[in-house]
Design a protein around this motif. Structure first.
Motif, PDB file in Angstrom:
ATOM      1  N   GLY A  98       5.204   0.111 -10.589  1.00  0.00           N
ATOM      2  CA  GLY A  98       5.292   1.628 -10.420  1.00  0.00           C
ATOM      3  C   GLY A  98       6.305   2.334 -11.054  1.00  0.00           C
ATOM      4  N   CYS A  99       6.067   3.662 -11.510  1.00  0.00           N
ATOM      5  CA  CYS A  99       7.266   4.566 -12.067  1.00  0.00           C
ATOM      6  C   CYS A  99       7.177   5.767 -11.837  1.00  0.00           C
ATOM      7  N   GLU A 100       8.178   6.576 -11.366  1.00  0.00           N
ATOM      8  CA  GLU A 100       8.126   7.968 -11.100  1.00  0.00           C
ATOM      9  C   GLU A 100       9.403   8.645 -11.567  1.00  0.00           C
ATOM     10  N   PRO A 101       9.127   9.368 -12.436  1.00  0.00           N
ATOM     11  CA  PRO A 101       7.836   9.794 -13.554  1.00  0.00           C
ATOM     12  C   PRO A 101       7.962   8.516 -14.432  1.00  0.00           C
ATOM     13  N   ASN A 102       7.019   8.519 -15.539  1.00  0.00           N
ATOM     14  CA  ASN A 102       7.227   7.576 -16.637  1.00  0.00           C
ATOM     15  C   ASN A 102       7.645   7.930 -17.698  1.00  0.00           C
ATOM     16  N   PRO A 103       8.576   7.635 -18.512  1.00  0.00           N
ATOM     17  CA  PRO A 103       9.708   6.578 -17.885  1.00  0.00           C
ATOM     18  C   PRO A 103      10.469   7.371 -16.857  1.00  0.00           C
ATOM     19  N   GLY A 104      11.102   6.595 -15.792  1.00  0.00           N
ATOM     20  CA  GLY A 104      11.990   7.066 -14.674  1.00  0.00           C
ATOM     21  C   GLY A 104      12.200   5.843 -13.706  1.00  0.00           C
ATOM     22  N   LYS A 105      12.176   6.175 -12.497  1.00  0.00           N
ATOM     23  CA  LYS A 105      12.643   5.102 -11.557  1.00  0.00           C
ATOM     24  C   LYS A 105      11.286   4.283 -11.204  1.00  0.00           C
ATOM     25  N   ALA A 106      11.634   2.932 -11.635  1.00  0.00           N
ATOM     26  CA  ALA A 106      10.715   2.015 -11.654  1.00  0.00           C
ATOM     27  C   ALA A 106      10.834   0.899 -10.655  1.00  0.00           C
ATOM     28  N   GLY A 107       9.701   0.002  -9.966  1.00  0.00           N
ATOM     29  CA  GLY A 107       9.740  -0.861  -9.093  1.00  0.00           C
ATOM     30  C   GLY A 107       8.787  -2.006  -9.426  1.00  0.00           C
ATOM     31  N   SER A 108       8.685  -3.054  -8.681  1.00  0.00           N
ATOM     32  CA  SER A 108       7.767  -4.050  -8.825  1.00  0.00           C
ATOM     33  C   SER A 108       7.173  -4.558  -7.493  1.00  0.00           C
ATOM     34  N   GLY A 109       6.008  -5.000  -7.491  1.00  0.00           N
ATOM     35  CA  GLY A 109       5.617  -5.325  -6.139  1.00  0.00           C
ATOM     36  C   GLY A 109       4.521  -6.540  -6.268  1.00  0.00           C
ATOM     37  N   MET A 110       4.363  -7.422  -5.330  1.00  0.00           N
ATOM     38  CA  MET A 110       3.399  -8.663  -5.225  1.00  0.00           C
ATOM     39  C   MET A 110       3.058  -8.946  -3.894  1.00  0.00           C
ATOM     40  N   ALA A 111       1.942  -9.327  -3.868  1.00  0.00           N
ATOM     41  CA  ALA A 111       1.080  -9.596  -2.805  1.00  0.00           C
ATOM     42  C   ALA A 111       0.758 -11.117  -2.915  1.00  0.00           C
ATOM     43  N   VAL A 112       1.029 -11.956  -1.962  1.00  0.00           N
ATOM     44  CA  VAL A 112       0.583 -13.521  -2.227  1.00  0.00           C
ATOM     45  C   VAL A 112      -0.320 -13.834  -1.096  1.00  0.00           C
ATOM     46  N   TYR A 113      -1.498 -14.105  -1.259  1.00  0.00           N
ATOM     47  CA  TYR A 113      -2.330 -14.734  -0.410  1.00  0.00           C
ATOM     48  C   TYR A 113      -2.513 -16.391  -0.470  1.00  0.00           C
ATOM     49  N   ARG A 114      -2.363 -16.765   0.705  1.00  0.00           N
ATOM     50  CA  ARG A 114      -2.614 -18.398   0.872  1.00  0.00           C
ATOM     51  C   ARG A 114      -3.837 -18.755   1.746  1.00  0.00           C
ATOM     52  N   GLN A 115      -4.742 -19.493   1.103  1.00  0.00           N
ATOM     53  CA  GLN A 115      -5.971 -19.755   1.785  1.00  0.00           C
ATOM     54  C   GLN A 115      -6.672 -18.617   2.392  1.00  0.00           C
ATOM     55  N   GLY A 116      -6.775 -17.743   1.608  1.00  0.00           N
ATOM     56  CA  GLY A 116      -7.659 -16.489   1.720  1.00  0.00           C
ATOM     57  C   GLY A 116      -6.732 -15.477   2.843  1.00  0.00           C
ATOM     58  N   GLU A 117      -5.700 -15.501   3.259  1.00  0.00           N
ATOM     59  CA  GLU A 117      -5.002 -14.941   4.088  1.00  0.00           C
ATOM     60  C   GLU A 117      -3.693 -14.058   3.316  1.00  0.00           C
ATOM     61  N   VAL A 118      -3.213 -12.830   3.730  1.00  0.00           N
ATOM     62  CA  VAL A 118      -1.928 -12.290   3.203  1.00  0.00           C
ATOM     63  C   VAL A 118      -0.984 -13.122   3.741  1.00  0.00           C
ATOM     64  N   SER A 119      -0.035 -13.892   2.844  1.00  0.00           N
ATOM     65  CA  SER A 119       0.979 -14.683   3.322  1.00  0.00           C
ATOM     66  C   SER A 119       2.320 -13.924   3.417  1.00  0.00           C
ATOM     67  N   GLU A 120       2.447 -13.233   2.282  1.00  0.00           N
ATOM     68  CA  GLU A 120       3.648 -12.544   2.154  1.00  0.00           C
ATOM     69  C   GLU A 120       3.783 -11.424   1.169  1.00  0.00           C
ATOM     70  N   LEU A 121       4.551 -10.358   1.112  1.00  0.00           N
ATOM     71  CA  LEU A 121       4.851  -9.402   0.309  1.00  0.00           C
ATOM     72  C   LEU A 121       6.184  -9.391  -0.111  1.00  0.00           C
ATOM     73  N   TRP A 122       6.285  -8.914  -1.634  1.00  0.00           N
ATOM     74  CA  TRP A 122       7.615  -8.890  -2.282  1.00  0.00           C
ATOM     75  C   TRP A 122       7.528  -7.490  -2.918  1.00  0.00           C
ATOM     76  N   TYR A 123       8.995  -7.098  -2.971  1.00  0.00           N
ATOM     77  CA  TYR A 123       9.218  -5.690  -3.721  1.00  0.00           C
ATOM     78  C   TYR A 123      10.735  -5.808  -4.322  1.00  0.00           C
ATOM     79  N   GLY A 124      10.706  -4.931  -5.281  1.00  0.00           N
ATOM     80  CA  GLY A 124      12.165  -4.691  -5.820  1.00  0.00           C
ATOM     81  C   GLY A 124      12.205  -4.473  -7.363  1.00  0.00           C
ATOM     82  N   LEU A 125      13.185  -5.191  -7.947  1.00  0.00           N
ATOM     83  CA  LEU A 125      13.481  -5.206  -9.314  1.00  0.00           C
ATOM     84  C   LEU A 125      13.806  -3.422  -9.757  1.00  0.00           C
ATOM     85  N   PHE A 126      14.305  -2.729  -8.887  1.00  0.00           N
ATOM     86  CA  PHE A 126      14.353  -1.360  -9.296  1.00  0.00           C
ATOM     87  C   PHE A 126      15.260  -1.121 -10.386  1.00  0.00           C
TER      88      PHE A 126
END
Length: 260
Positions: A98-126
């Protein structure tokens, strides 16, 4: 003055931008630059996706001499439905930037599913001076790191990103850029080169063992929506590291967070 959204299909960097000054730098004196402004973000996204989708999964082009350059052997699947089989692989990794605005303040996200279920969420690299493309690439690189670890654990893995640009950079265009010494033939420097090189090297090493898919953004795919919320959460938290979300994973609460 009404806000405009600038789509760049061919330029020093491609994507959707909200600053004309930045967009002009991407297309000014760029051979056969292709760009257009739109009054709404929805129109811009539709126009960009419609043109870019035709390049997903295509092999890299040949050199002028006729000698084929190195190519990816993995075909990238395109998913335009919310009906995703989360049990098709041991691990499913959704990424977003994501970026607000573009270009501007940016960040990254990730959702990890294991065996069909949400296992962990990750965020950062601002990055206070990032772009949506740089954030998407950072997220995809982090997913490749997860994929590498997953393979070492003898499990199957699939990465799902809504960024055609980042997928193409890593799985397709990088082969040609690498053959040219990581330079564009005419237009010079490649945007986001460092993360592209890192991600491509890892992708090239494991490409035969993983699956990568492009998913349509913001159509209700849970994993994509969660990764989106994490990318904006990273901006709000100004978290420069890539960190695991340490609160309980309450899907209702997380999906109620700000969207990108």
């Amino acid at each position: 003055m009404a806000k405009k959204f600038y789509v760049v299909w061919s330029g020093r960097e491609t994507g959707i931008f909200t600053s004309w000054d930045y967009t002009k730098k991407l297309v000014d004196k760029f051979p056969q630059a292709k760009y257009k402004s739109f009054p709404t973000e929805a129109q811009a996204k539709a126009a960009f996706a419609g043109a870019a989708s035709s390049s997903i999964g295509k092999p890299a082009s040949k050199k002028a001499s006729g000698k084929s350059i190195s190519q990816s052997t993995s075909k990238v699947e395109s998913i335009k439905t919310t009906n995703i089989d989360l049990f098709s692989h041991d691990v499913m990794v959704f990424t977003d930037g994501g970026c607000e605005p573009n270009p501007g303040k940016a960040g990254s996200g990730m959702a990890v599913y294991r065996q069909g279920e949400v296992s962990e969420l990750w965020y950062g690299l601002f990055n206070p001076n990032g772009t949506n493309n740089s954030a998407e690439l950072n997220a995809l690189y982090q997913a490749l790191l997860v994929a590498e670890k997953t393979l070492s654990d003898k499990q199957t893995v699939k990465i799902l990103s809504d960024s055609q640009y980042s997928i193409n950079c890593i799985t397709n265009w990088a082969y040609g850029w690498k053959d040219k010494g990581w330079k564009r033939k005419v237009a010079g420097d490649i945007a986001n080169l460092e993360v592209i090189q890192q991600a491509h090297e890892l992708y090239d090493a494991i490409k035969g063992q993983i699956d990568i898919a492009h998913v349509a953004a913001h159509i209700g795919i849970e994993g994509n929506e969660l990764a989106d919320r994490m990318s904006i959460y990273a901006i709000d938290q100004k978290n420069t590291e890539f960190s695991q979300y340490d609160e309980p994973i309450n899907l209702t609460e997380i999906l109620a967070l700000r969207t990108g």
